[in-house]
Scaffold this active site. Structure first.
Site, PDB file in Angstrom:
ATOM      1  N   SER A 136       0.908  -1.176   0.000  1.00 39.26           N
ATOM      2  CA  SER A 136      -0.036   0.064   0.089  1.00 39.26           C
ATOM      3  C   SER A 136       0.949   1.209  -0.067  1.00 39.26           C
ATOM      4  O   SER A 136       1.849   1.229   0.563  1.00 39.26           O
ATOM      5  CB  SER A 136      -0.923  -0.004   1.353  1.00 39.26           C
ATOM      6  OG  SER A 136      -1.394   1.214   1.399  1.00 39.26           O
ATOM      7  N   TYR A 150      -1.739  -0.327   9.921  1.00 39.80           N
ATOM      8  CA  TYR A 150      -1.857  -0.827   8.825  1.00 39.80           C
ATOM      9  C   TYR A 150      -0.371  -0.584   7.834  1.00 39.80           C
ATOM     10  O   TYR A 150       0.066  -1.543   7.225  1.00 39.80           O
ATOM     11  CB  TYR A 150      -2.890  -0.690   8.090  1.00 39.80           C
ATOM     12  CG  TYR A 150      -3.173  -1.055   6.667  1.00 39.80           C
ATOM     13  CD1 TYR A 150      -3.898  -2.177   6.465  1.00 39.80           C
ATOM     14  CD2 TYR A 150      -3.106  -0.179   5.692  1.00 39.80           C
ATOM     15  CE1 TYR A 150      -4.267  -2.703   5.206  1.00 39.80           C
ATOM     16  CE2 TYR A 150      -3.390  -0.495   4.044  1.00 39.80           C
ATOM     17  CZ  TYR A 150      -3.736  -1.860   4.127  1.00 39.80           C
ATOM     18  OH  TYR A 150      -4.098  -2.182   2.677  1.00 39.80           O
ATOM     19  N   LYS A 175       2.714  -2.861   6.041  1.00 42.11           N
ATOM     20  CA  LYS A 175       2.838  -2.977   4.615  1.00 42.11           C
ATOM     21  C   LYS A 175       4.239  -2.331   4.175  1.00 42.11           C
ATOM     22  O   LYS A 175       4.766  -2.686   3.377  1.00 42.11           O
ATOM     23  CB  LYS A 175       1.436  -1.804   4.094  1.00 42.11           C
ATOM     24  CG  LYS A 175      -0.043  -2.506   4.024  1.00 42.11           C
ATOM     25  CD  LYS A 175       0.148  -3.751   3.313  1.00 42.11           C
ATOM     26  CE  LYS A 175      -1.523  -4.220   3.322  1.00 42.11           C
ATOM     27  NZ  LYS A 175      -1.568  -5.589   2.461  1.00 42.11           N
TER      28      LYS A 175
END
Length: 258
Positions: free
Chosen positions: A150, A163, A167
């Protein structure tokens, strides 16, 4: 240029909807046989039917498997090999984000769950693909792995910090595995920007259908945008590319957005 995957076998985690479903459908459209996984068989069966309606005659096998479960990874790869004889393409797409907020505020269970699915999961699935189908001791060595990272793993993003940490680590994992598994297996990553999926609904919901987004190409991403990149990386056109991160974000990062 017509990109084909005829004779290839692909496994796509998180294939019941969104980006995973789009990748699986695109692969099937280009001649690959596909196994799709996610936690719930009902969503997978719907996804498989939608892919078959888009691609008549497509060979799509749904298999319920939690992306963070090592045994599920083992079983899913074994299913692909038993059903189709090999596995050429692994797409580690499944992800989770149970914590939306500052990193300093995350509790241990949510942090551990994010790491389990977003980082440990891709490693375990890649280990199984290597050991059962792609490594030198298998019947048909070689292949490629594509990890869905991401843009949140490449820059500060306040509510997606945990998150984004996983990533970012997945990008580092991608580079290490690319070096370790070469030359038999190519390992690359895609870093999507904001894509209109159910997973990212909280980030795009409420915008007008014709809204111009504040980045270079002024539109929200579509799952097909990511699927097109995944098709390229899985194809022979990318045969001299490994250990790389392909950013697909509509020019968001160059204008300071997500």
């Amino acid at each position: 240029m017509d990109i084909r995957l005829d004779g290839k076998v692909a496994l796509v985690t998180g294939g019941s909807r969104g980006i995973g479903q789009a990748i699986a459908a695109t692969y099937a459209e280009c001649g690959a046989r596909v196994v799709i996984t996610s936690r719930k068989i009902e969503g997978l069966e719907r996804s498989a039917e939608e892919i078959r309606s888009r691609v008549p005659g497509a060979e799509v096998v749904p298999f319920a498997a939690h992306a963070g479960d090592p045994q599920a990874a083992r079983d899913a790869v074994a299913l692909a090999v038993d059903t189709f004889g090999t596995l050429d393409i692994l797409v580690n797409n499944a992800a989770t984000n149970p914590h939306f907020g500052n990193v300093v505020g995350v509790d241990v269970p949510r942090f551990d769950k994010t790491v389990e699915v977003n980082l440990r999961g891709p490693l375990v699935w890649t280990q199984e693909a290597w050991g059962q189908a792609m490594g030198p001791d298998t019947a048909h060595p070689g292949g490629c792995v594509i990890n869905l990272s991401s843009v949140s793993g490449l820059q500060f993003n306040d509510p997606l910090g945990v998150y984004g940490m996983t990533k970012a680590a997945l990008i580092h994992q991608t580079k290490h595995l690319a070096g370790e598994l070469a030359p038999a297996v190519r390992v690359n990553a895609i870093a999507p920007g904001l894509v209109k999926t159910e997973f990212a609904r909280s980030l795009w919901e409420g915008a007008a259908p014709d809204a111009k987004y504040p980045w270079a190409l002024e539109r929200l991403g579509d799952p097909q945008d990511i699927a097109n990149a995944a098709l390229f990386l899985a194809s022979d056109l990318a045969s001299w590319i490994t250990g790389e991160v392909l950013v697909v974000d509509g020019g968001a990062m160059i204008k300071g957005g997500i």
